[in-house]
Every structure is written in C-alpha cells, then in structure tokens.
Design a protein around this motif. Structure first.
Motif: not given
Length: 264
Positions: A22-42
C-alpha cells in the motif's frame, strides 16, 4: 552513518521489515511516470525490491558495501556504492543524468543525511515538473501490552544514551524534518501520512532485530550489553505469557512525499 550498521549488516538484512504494498501504491499513484527510481540509502534493498515491481529501472545506492552484499538481486535493479556526498559529476556518473529520475525514495535513512546538500542533488536529478521524492521512517515495534511494557523502558532509558541525535527525527515521526517540496497533486501538504508494517516474529527474531539497532552496536562497542540477562528474562516472561511463540509485530510508518515544480 554507514559505519553504524557494518558489524550487524547480516542481522539488519534478516530482520528489518519489508514495507507494505500500500505504501508503494500510494507513492506511485502520485508519480506521473514509472521509468526510473533512485532509492537512496538502500541498505539491504528492502525498498528497492518493491520499487522494482513498479518501475522499469531502479538505481539503489548506499555508502556501505557490506550492506549491499545482502541486497536482493533483480535484473532491473542496479546497486551502486557511493561516497556520502557526491559531486554533481559523480551523481551523473553513478546515479543518473540531470532531470531524468521520476522518483527518489529514502527509507529509514534521510535523518542521517546532510539535507541541504542532498536536496540540491534531488532537485538536480528529478524530472521537472512533478518529479517526486518520498521519505519515510518506521518507529518502534508494537507487540502487545505485556511485551510493550518491557520494551518501553528498554528503549527510552537503557538505549537512549546510545542513540545518535538524528534518531529524534524518527521518534518525532519526521514531522520536524526539513522537507522543502510542494505537495503532490490531490494532497494539501507533504505529510506525514501513516501506514503500518506487520511482521510475524518469534522471540529470537525479535532479539535479532533489537541487536541490529545502531544503538545496540554503539553500546556494545563501549562494553555495555543492553540485552543483559535480566532484560532478556523480562522479555521472555512477557513474550510467553499467552503461550504463542510467534507474534505479529507492528511498525507504524510515517511518509513525507512531495514533488519538484518548475521553480525548484
């Protein structure tokens, strides 16, 4: 920051909770494009693994090569060990080109960062407008009244001298953290928005999780055993009170999410 987790990197990877869909669905729903994500301090890649199911490509960075050894390997995740503060040329070389990233995520880590410098990098790599940054923390585990009654003095009294000052931002649920971004579409502010993780644990796993804390390792380096025999016995008594060896452990999550505009 990285040195706080090197010695217990394996325990960290084994016991740190994964984050709910649900956390990632919420985040992705507010990001217009889903091509590249940067996860910092992974760290060991808990968030990167979930992002890889939504984003075409994920670049996951950490300053600790030891942590990255335990990260999940997936074909669309590229792990990269970086210095704590990168120049813009290093950022372009190791992460991504300017204005090319759709989403920047920071899971349980942003309180360790040099925020003014980090935010400059975030605004440089994110697409303009509407590139999204999402930072979240989870706070202390909740089991039941009996276990939590033992946990509270352990956390607030025994461990308190060994936490780094940045831990206060987690205890404050990221409310006080500087977050200079615009609210995403459909939201009046940048949060924090609350979610919850649930993880089934036995007592040994719960102890392994406590031993993965930076405060535990700091105390150990100073010759202090936080999980002394009397503390362990108190936890055992509370844990075994109802006869069930496994329990659902809940972690509240607090998310800050925002976007860059044309003027950022």
């Amino acid at each position: 920051m990285a040195e706080l987790f090197i010695k217990q990197a394996k325990q960290y990877a084994q016991t740190r909770p994964s984050y709910p869909p649900e956390l990632f669905q919420f985040i992705a729903s507010h990001a217009p494009h889903h091509n590249l994500a940067w996860d910092v301090g992974t760290g060991s890649g808990q968030a990167a693994r979930s992002l890889a199911g939504i984003y075409k490509n994920v670049i996951a960075t950490d300053t600790s090569p030891k942590q990255l050894e335990y990260a999940s390997k997936l074909p669309n995740i590229r792990y990269q060990c970086t210095s704590p503060i990168m120049s813009f040329s290093e950022l372009e070389q190791n992460v991504a080109k300017q204005s090319s990233v759709d989403l920047v995520t920071i899971a349980q880590a942003i309180h360790w960062f040099d925020l003014p410098k980090f935010y400059q990098q975030v605004k440089w790599v994110l697409k303009k407008p509407h590139g999204v940054i999402a930072a979240w923390c989870y706070t202390v585990p909740q089991v039941n009244d009996s276990v939590d009654a033992v946990f509270q003095p352990f956390y607030t009294v025994d461990c308190e001298p060994y936490w780094e000052p940045q831990r206060k931002m987690v205890d404050e649920k990221y409310i006080s953290i500087d977050f200079p971004f615009e609210a995403v579409d459909g939201k009046e502010n940048t949060g924090p928005f609350e979610f919850v993780i649930e993880k089934l644990m036995d007592l040994d796993t719960y102890f392994t999780y406590l031993r993965s804390w930076s405060a535990y390792q700091t105390a150990k380096d100073k010759g202090v055993e936080l999980l002394a025999d009397n503390v362990v016995e108190n936890f055992k008594r509370a844990w075994n009170e109802n006869g069930h060896s496994q329990k659902v452990v809940r972690y509240p999550i607090y998310l800050r999410i925002g976007k860059v505009g044309n003027n950022n």
